[in-house]
Motif scaffolding. Structure first.
Motif, PDB file in Angstrom:
ATOM      1  N   GLU A  84      48.874  31.374  41.136  1.00 19.52           N
ATOM      2  CA  GLU A  84      47.958  31.697  42.223  1.00 19.52           C
ATOM      3  C   GLU A  84      48.335  33.014  42.902  1.00 19.52           C
ATOM      4  OE1 GLU A  84      45.816  29.500  46.041  1.00 19.52           O
ATOM      5  OE2 GLU A  84      47.511  28.566  45.015  1.00 19.52           O
ATOM      6  N   SER A  85      49.609  33.202  43.221  1.00 18.79           N
ATOM      7  CA  SER A  85      50.041  34.440  43.871  1.00 18.79           C
ATOM      8  C   SER A  85      49.883  35.639  42.948  1.00 18.79           C
ATOM      9  CB  SER A  85      51.502  34.318  44.330  1.00 18.79           C
ATOM     10  OG  SER A  85      52.356  34.067  43.223  1.00 18.79           O
ATOM     11  N   PHE A  86      50.124  35.434  41.656  1.00 17.40           N
ATOM     12  CA  PHE A  86      49.948  36.515  40.685  1.00 17.40           C
ATOM     13  C   PHE A  86      48.489  36.952  40.634  1.00 17.40           C
ATOM     14  CE2 PHE A  86      48.616  37.514  36.321  1.00 17.40           C
ATOM     15  CZ  PHE A  86      49.331  38.683  36.103  1.00 17.40           C
ATOM     16  N   ARG A  87      47.583  35.965  40.590  1.00 23.37           N
ATOM     17  CA  ARG A  87      46.161  36.298  40.553  1.00 23.37           C
ATOM     18  C   ARG A  87      45.726  37.009  41.824  1.00 23.37           C
ATOM     19  NH1 ARG A  87      45.940  31.013  38.348  1.00 23.37           N
ATOM     20  NH2 ARG A  87      45.214  30.161  40.335  1.00 23.37           N
ATOM     21  N   TYR A  88      46.311  36.613  42.948  1.00 25.38           N
ATOM     22  CA  TYR A  88      45.966  37.252  44.215  1.00 25.38           C
ATOM     23  C   TYR A  88      46.380  38.728  44.218  1.00 25.38           C
ATOM     24  CZ  TYR A  88      45.810  38.278  49.207  1.00 25.38           C
ATOM     25  OH  TYR A  88      45.548  38.852  50.432  1.00 25.38           O
ATOM     26  N   LYS A  89      47.543  39.000  43.661  1.00 29.54           N
ATOM     27  CA  LYS A  89      48.002  40.387  43.571  1.00 29.54           C
ATOM     28  C   LYS A  89      47.094  41.198  42.649  1.00 29.54           C
ATOM     29  CE  LYS A  89      52.882  39.342  44.492  1.00 29.54           C
ATOM     30  NZ  LYS A  89      54.257  39.320  43.926  1.00 29.54           N
ATOM     31  N   CYS A  90      46.733  40.607  41.520  1.00 36.87           N
ATOM     32  CA  CYS A  90      45.807  41.294  40.603  1.00 36.87           C
ATOM     33  C   CYS A  90      44.481  41.568  41.292  1.00 36.87           C
ATOM     34  CB  CYS A  90      45.577  40.457  39.351  1.00 36.87           C
ATOM     35  SG  CYS A  90      47.014  40.299  38.261  1.00 36.87           S
ATOM     36  N   LEU A  91      43.989  40.575  42.047  1.00 35.70           N
ATOM     37  CA  LEU A  91      42.703  40.713  42.719  1.00 35.70           C
ATOM     38  C   LEU A  91      42.761  41.783  43.806  1.00 35.70           C
ATOM     39  CD1 LEU A  91      39.803  39.643  43.087  1.00 35.70           C
ATOM     40  CD2 LEU A  91      40.727  37.983  44.719  1.00 35.70           C
ATOM     41  N   SER A  92      43.851  41.802  44.571  1.00 37.69           N
ATOM     42  CA  SER A  92      43.989  42.800  45.640  1.00 37.69           C
ATOM     43  C   SER A  92      43.950  44.207  45.074  1.00 37.69           C
ATOM     44  CB  SER A  92      45.298  42.565  46.400  1.00 37.69           C
ATOM     45  OG  SER A  92      45.312  41.296  46.997  1.00 37.69           O
ATOM     46  N   GLY A 151      36.365  48.254  44.624  1.00 42.98           N
ATOM     47  CA  GLY A 151      35.555  47.993  45.800  1.00 42.98           C
ATOM     48  C   GLY A 151      34.663  46.781  45.641  1.00 42.98           C
ATOM     49  N   ASN A 152      35.082  45.839  44.809  1.00 36.29           N
ATOM     50  CA  ASN A 152      34.294  44.640  44.522  1.00 36.29           C
ATOM     51  C   ASN A 152      34.952  43.448  45.202  1.00 36.29           C
ATOM     52  OD1 ASN A 152      32.995  42.435  43.468  1.00 36.29           O
ATOM     53  ND2 ASN A 152      32.860  43.254  41.394  1.00 36.29           N
ATOM     54  N   PHE A 153      34.207  42.767  46.086  1.00 35.79           N
ATOM     55  CA  PHE A 153      34.806  41.677  46.842  1.00 35.79           C
ATOM     56  C   PHE A 153      34.214  40.312  46.481  1.00 35.79           C
ATOM     57  CE2 PHE A 153      35.368  45.480  49.361  1.00 35.79           C
ATOM     58  CZ  PHE A 153      36.724  45.430  49.649  1.00 35.79           C
ATOM     59  N   ASP A 154      33.577  40.212  45.323  1.00 37.24           N
ATOM     60  CA  ASP A 154      33.100  38.923  44.819  1.00 37.24           C
ATOM     61  C   ASP A 154      34.291  38.197  44.208  1.00 37.24           C
ATOM     62  OD1 ASP A 154      31.798  36.772  43.771  1.00 37.24           O
ATOM     63  OD2 ASP A 154      30.951  37.857  42.056  1.00 37.24           O
ATOM     64  N   LYS A 155      35.014  37.463  45.077  1.00 34.04           N
ATOM     65  CA  LYS A 155      36.304  36.916  44.649  1.00 34.04           C
ATOM     66  C   LYS A 155      36.218  36.018  43.426  1.00 34.04           C
ATOM     67  CE  LYS A 155      40.298  34.250  46.188  1.00 34.04           C
ATOM     68  NZ  LYS A 155      40.934  33.481  47.268  1.00 34.04           N
ATOM     69  N   LYS A 156      35.163  35.164  43.370  1.00 31.89           N
ATOM     70  CA  LYS A 156      35.110  34.188  42.290  1.00 31.89           C
ATOM     71  C   LYS A 156      35.103  34.855  40.916  1.00 31.89           C
ATOM     72  CE  LYS A 156      33.311  29.530  42.300  1.00 31.89           C
ATOM     73  NZ  LYS A 156      32.212  28.642  42.686  1.00 31.89           N
ATOM     74  N   GLY A 157      34.190  35.803  40.727  1.00 28.85           N
ATOM     75  CA  GLY A 157      34.125  36.469  39.442  1.00 28.85           C
ATOM     76  C   GLY A 157      35.189  37.518  39.286  1.00 28.85           C
ATOM     77  N   SER A 158      35.590  38.117  40.402  1.00 30.87           N
ATOM     78  CA  SER A 158      36.542  39.221  40.338  1.00 30.87           C
ATOM     79  C   SER A 158      37.929  38.777  39.920  1.00 30.87           C
ATOM     80  CB  SER A 158      36.612  39.927  41.696  1.00 30.87           C
ATOM     81  OG  SER A 158      35.389  40.540  42.016  1.00 30.87           O
ATOM     82  N   VAL A 159      38.278  37.503  40.153  1.00 26.22           N
ATOM     83  CA  VAL A 159      39.603  37.025  39.744  1.00 26.22           C
ATOM     84  C   VAL A 159      39.762  37.161  38.238  1.00 26.22           C
ATOM     85  CG1 VAL A 159      41.046  34.975  39.533  1.00 26.22           C
ATOM     86  CG2 VAL A 159      39.928  35.470  41.698  1.00 26.22           C
ATOM     87  N   ILE A 160      38.758  36.723  37.500  1.00 29.99           N
ATOM     88  CA  ILE A 160      38.830  36.816  36.036  1.00 29.99           C
ATOM     89  C   ILE A 160      38.829  38.275  35.601  1.00 29.99           C
ATOM     90  CG2 ILE A 160      37.624  36.267  33.889  1.00 29.99           C
ATOM     91  CD1 ILE A 160      36.681  33.692  35.171  1.00 29.99           C
ATOM     92  N   LEU A 161      37.988  39.095  36.243  1.00 28.06           N
ATOM     93  CA  LEU A 161      37.964  40.524  35.921  1.00 28.06           C
ATOM     94  C   LEU A 161      39.289  41.186  36.251  1.00 28.06           C
ATOM     95  CD1 LEU A 161      34.384  41.432  37.217  1.00 28.06           C
ATOM     96  CD2 LEU A 161      35.135  41.337  34.832  1.00 28.06           C
ATOM     97  N   ALA A 162      39.873  40.795  37.384  1.00 29.37           N
ATOM     98  CA  ALA A 162      41.132  41.403  37.812  1.00 29.37           C
ATOM     99  C   ALA A 162      42.288  41.052  36.883  1.00 29.37           C
ATOM    100  CB  ALA A 162      41.452  40.960  39.243  1.00 29.37           C
ATOM    101  N   VAL A 163      42.387  39.788  36.487  1.00 33.10           N
ATOM    102  CA  VAL A 163      43.459  39.367  35.578  1.00 33.10           C
ATOM    103  C   VAL A 163      43.266  40.025  34.219  1.00 33.10           C
ATOM    104  CG1 VAL A 163      44.523  37.415  34.403  1.00 33.10           C
ATOM    105  CG2 VAL A 163      43.837  37.197  36.806  1.00 33.10           C
ATOM    106  N   SER A 164      42.016  40.091  33.756  1.00 29.78           N
ATOM    107  CA  SER A 164      41.737  40.752  32.473  1.00 29.78           C
ATOM    108  C   SER A 164      42.104  42.227  32.540  1.00 29.78           C
ATOM    109  CB  SER A 164      40.255  40.599  32.115  1.00 29.78           C
ATOM    110  OG  SER A 164      39.898  39.249  32.007  1.00 29.78           O
ATOM    111  N   ASP A 165      41.794  42.849  33.660  1.00 34.68           N
ATOM    112  CA  ASP A 165      42.124  44.264  33.835  1.00 34.68           C
ATOM    113  C   ASP A 165      43.631  44.474  33.795  1.00 34.68           C
ATOM    114  OD1 ASP A 165      40.992  47.008  34.633  1.00 34.68           O
ATOM    115  OD2 ASP A 165      42.511  46.691  36.181  1.00 34.68           O
ATOM    116  N   HIS A 166      44.387  43.542  34.387  1.00 30.51           N
ATOM    117  CA  HIS A 166      45.848  43.650  34.372  1.00 30.51           C
ATOM    118  C   HIS A 166      46.388  43.510  32.948  1.00 30.51           C
ATOM    119  CE1 HIS A 166      49.868  43.409  36.197  1.00 30.51           C
ATOM    120  NE2 HIS A 166      50.129  42.483  35.271  1.00 30.51           N
ATOM    121  N   ILE A 167      45.797  42.595  32.184  1.00 27.30           N
ATOM    122  CA  ILE A 167      46.237  42.414  30.795  1.00 27.30           C
ATOM    123  C   ILE A 167      45.987  43.680  29.985  1.00 27.30           C
ATOM    124  CG2 ILE A 167      45.811  41.151  28.647  1.00 27.30           C
ATOM    125  CD1 ILE A 167      45.161  38.694  30.349  1.00 27.30           C
ATOM    126  N   SER A 168      44.786  44.244  30.119  1.00 30.13           N
ATOM    127  CA  SER A 168      44.416  45.394  29.285  1.00 30.13           C
ATOM    128  C   SER A 168      45.072  46.696  29.737  1.00 30.13           C
ATOM    129  CB  SER A 168      42.893  45.561  29.281  1.00 30.13           C
ATOM    130  OG  SER A 168      42.418  45.830  30.591  1.00 30.13           O
TER     131      SER A 168
END
Length: 735
Positions: A240-248, A255-272
């Motif tokens: 949970e904390s890791f995903r929060y850091k990725c999302l932040s 500049g995207n604050f749609d948290k629900k969808g952005s979590v998956i986008l953020a984690v994927s972005d961190h992987i890539s």
């Protein structure tokens, strides 16, 4: 079920991942691409139960004839366009997923409570938005599909893994289900059952390649993404904390604050952008905050790897080593799916890339206990117990004598723990030939619970429509427990007065008041069969005519109804099974609640218990005798129950049909005679006493319970002895 948040994300953020397709067109294309091969869809049956159950009434125990007809129409529709269906059912709950199973069962309990509140308030069936599948639906669906001539298989582990493995290795047209894990597995295409229009054969295909394009990932990255988001193996809160850091970081850049969808986008972005940058230079645990959860995380990633696959994110072991889970899957494929009796009518296609490559996928520092199979040239010494575990039930072609070994990095105590676990499993059954027969029946969906009892000594039963606030009727878990205990005696041996060496079965049964923190520990109960209890070899393997009589004697002994054999023999099939169940219930119950909903579920659970007993006794009766579409209809039962409460005469209940009246009188005579022999008088509602207000058999919130044996002298209330020893008879006296 599946990856947390992925279903909603695909629907809202990446709708192009979903494509409308037509099965008729897909099958034609498949036939032209693979001449001579039958287009095959592998079906995750557990995901389809809600879709299949279309009858109007569901609250009273199920409209089973209508359900069977709906299944027949489903199968026929695909058959008409030349598509073969292969159905998979969950065969057991893996130990690592027990917590998730418990969480879902407790959630279902809350749903059931709301259903009964609605019934009491509105005196009508709730709407489809509160739909709860009838008890036993999954069990009887297996037999219904087999009756319809369909290839039906029961898994030896989580069904989604075997579904994905089967689909890939047999080059299937696709997987039909409703589980986002099928987007993660690198297997054949995944189709949605909830979007299927049976009339047109249109549905939605969820494309993992398009998902990867949207996320900037490769297909091999998806297992990593699934575990970072949370799934059935890796708890959602672990990262949970890791995903929060990725999302932040992601939202600050995008500049995207749609948290629900952005979590998956953020984690994927961190992987890539981050993990790919150091891939191959650093170990994954150096790039992720795995901490003490490292072994669980690697287990989660590896759980998506099908036979022959490897992950770039996991440390690779030398060639010649495969995971235990893959060994099990391959063993199942070779010894069971290629059995001469279960071969497809048309030759199946084989993907050349799906050949087994021996790789191991785990972290070298992981303390996870994993058994390995190595090349025959290996010099590693192996304890004989471990060799024997892999050889039990194995096909000779798999060379079960090939050496195996634990990871060299594993500590000595890990090896000892693994050996101890194997020895414990082996003590449940000492005859490998009998276990092999049980396993075969299990995989081909011909039995119920028998292999689970014999292989691991652990079984479960999901939710039943039981009213937690109405405590007049004991839970089905307790009513049928004495029967199960006699089955345990038959399969595992008798209990010897509570000795520590006695076999114990772990029961994960859902009933009101059970927090499911621990299983109920239940010991076998000796049975009394004419001539003594025969061995499983006699019941299962003996083809002599006399053995059939022993099978029937044993079945009746499991219900403690040996004295009723003569009467039951005069009743035609399938009504003799019905009589057997009714006699047992009348002999067992002191009082019956005027709640037809719960009685309907109780009756259906009785039929599933009959399936278990019949399986354990070597099938003295055909399984069709226990199928509810032959003996029960919930809506009709409820109607007649309400008429009976109003005082309608028997002739009116039977609609003045003389033939039905004659049959009813004959069946009633059989039941009453058997109950009279047991000193049980069947009385009408006016004779019921009002002081029975407690739920007999309630075990409260006892954290760890052991069920002792008991004598039949108190046969009226056998479940009163089912609690732990701290709950002695005085505990029940207040009821």
């Amino acid at each position: 079920m599946g990856v947390r948040g992925l279903q909603g994300f695909v629907g809202s953020t990446c709708p192009h991942v979903c494509t409308v397709v037509n099965f008729r067109e897909l099958s034609e294309h498949h036939r032209s691409t693979y001449p001579g091969c039958t287009p095959t869809i592998v079906v995750d049956a557990m995901c389809c139960l809600r879709y299949w159950y279309t009858p109007e009434s569901w609250i009273c125990g199920g409209q089973w004839r209508e359900y069977f007809s709906a299944l027949r129409d489903f199968v026929q529709t695909f058959t008409d366009v030349g598509i073969k269906l292969v159905f998979f059912f969950d065969g057991m709950v893996e130990k690592g997923k027990r917590d998730e199973w418990v969480k879902r069962r407790l959630k279902n309990n809350r749903e059931i409570s709301r259903i009964f509140q609605h019934i009491k308030s509105h005196r009508e069936q709730p709407g489809r938005n509160m739909f709860f599948i009838p008890s036993g639906l999954a069990i009887f669906t297996r037999f219904a599909l087999k009756t319809l001539g369909q290839e039906t298989l029961c898994s030896l582990q989580e069904a989604d893994y075997e579904v994905a493995s089967y689909g890939r290795q047999h080059n299937c047209l696709g997987i039909l289900g409703e589980d986002t894990d099928y987007l993660i597995y690198d297997t054949c295409p995944y189709f949605s059952i909830s979007e299927l229009c049976l009339e047109s054969l249109n549905t939605v295909m969820l494309c993992r390649e398009k998902l990867c394009e949207s996320l900037g990932l490769q297909v091999s990255d998806l297992p990593l993404l699934a575990c970072l988001l949370g799934n059935d193996v890796v708890p959602e809160g672990m990262f949970e904390s890791f995903r929060y850091k990725c999302l932040s970081f992601y939202t600050s850049v995008k500049g995207n604050f749609d948290k629900k969808g952005s979590v998956i986008l953020a984690v994927s972005d961190h992987i890539s952008k981050v993990l790919h940058l150091y891939q191959g230079e650093k170990k994954l645990e150096e790039m992720l905050p795995l901490g003490p959860n490292k072994a669980l995380f690697y287990k989660g990633v590896a759980s998506y790897l099908l036979p022959g696959q490897k992950s770039p994110w996991l440390f690779q072991k030398p060639k010649g080593v495969i995971m235990e889970k893959q060994a099990i899957a391959i063993n199942s494929e070779v010894s069971l799916y290629t059995d001469s009796d279960s071969k497809p009518e048309a030759p199946m296609c084989t993907d050349s890339d799906s050949k087994q490559e021996d790789h191991m996928h785990t972290d070298p520092d992981s303390k996870q206990e994993v058994l390995m199979r190595t090349d025959p040239d290996s010099k590693q010494e192996v304890p004989s117990e471990i060799k024997h575990k892999l050889s039990v039930g194995a096909d000779p072609e798999l060379n079960p004598e090939a050496p195996i070994y634990i990871y060299p990095e594993s500590k000595e105590e890990d090896l000892m723990n693994a050996e101890a676990e194997i020895k414990q499993e082996l003590t449940m059954v000492s005859n490998p030939e009998i276990l092999k027969v049980a396993r075969m029946h299990h995989v081909h969906a011909e039995s119920y619970l028998v292999y689970n009892i014999m292989s691991s000594g652990e079984i479960e039963c999901s939710n039943t429509l039981e009213d937690e606030l109405d405590q007049a009727l004991p839970s089905q878990a307790f009513i049928y427990r004495p029967v199960r205990q006699r089955v345990y005696s038959l399969l595992l041996g008798d209990s010897k007065d509570g000795a520590s060496t006695d076999p114990v079965v772990k029961e994960w049964f859902v009933y009101p008041g059970n927090p499911l923190k621990h299983p109920d520990l239940v010991r076998p109960l000796p049975m009394t069969a004419p001539g003594g209890t025969p061995s499983l070899e006699v019941l299962w393997l003996n083809l002599e005519p006399a053995a059939q009589n022993q099978r029937l004697d044993t079945l009746l002994a499991c219900f403690n109804l040996s004295s009723s054999r003569e009467e039951l023999q005069t009743v035609e099939s399938p009504l003799r099974a019905l009589c057997c169940l009714l006699i047992y219930l009348f002999v067992q119950l002191d009082y019956i609640s005027p709640r037809a909903v719960q009685l309907g579920s109780l009756f259906i659970r009785g039929l599933t218990t009959l399936v278990l007993v019949n399986s354990a006794c070597g099938f003295p009766w055909t399984m069709s005798e226990f199928m509810p579409w032959n003996v029960f209809d919930g809506k009709l039962f409820h109607l007649k129950y309400l008429q009976s409460e109003k005082g309608y005469a028997v002739e009116v209940l039977l609609e003045q049909n003389r033939s039905w009246l004659t049959r009813f009188q004959n069946l009633k005579a059989v039941v009453c005679k058997a109950c009279g022999r047991e000193n049980r008088r069947i009385v009408g509602k006016s004779h019921w006493t009002s002081h029975h207000t407690g739920r007999w058999g309630r075990q409260g919130s006892s954290s760890h319970r052991t069920s002792p044996t008991y004598s039949h002298s108190r046969q009226g209330q056998p479940w009163r002895d089912q609690g732990s020893r701290q709950y002695e008879y005085d505990h029940w006296r207040r009821y």
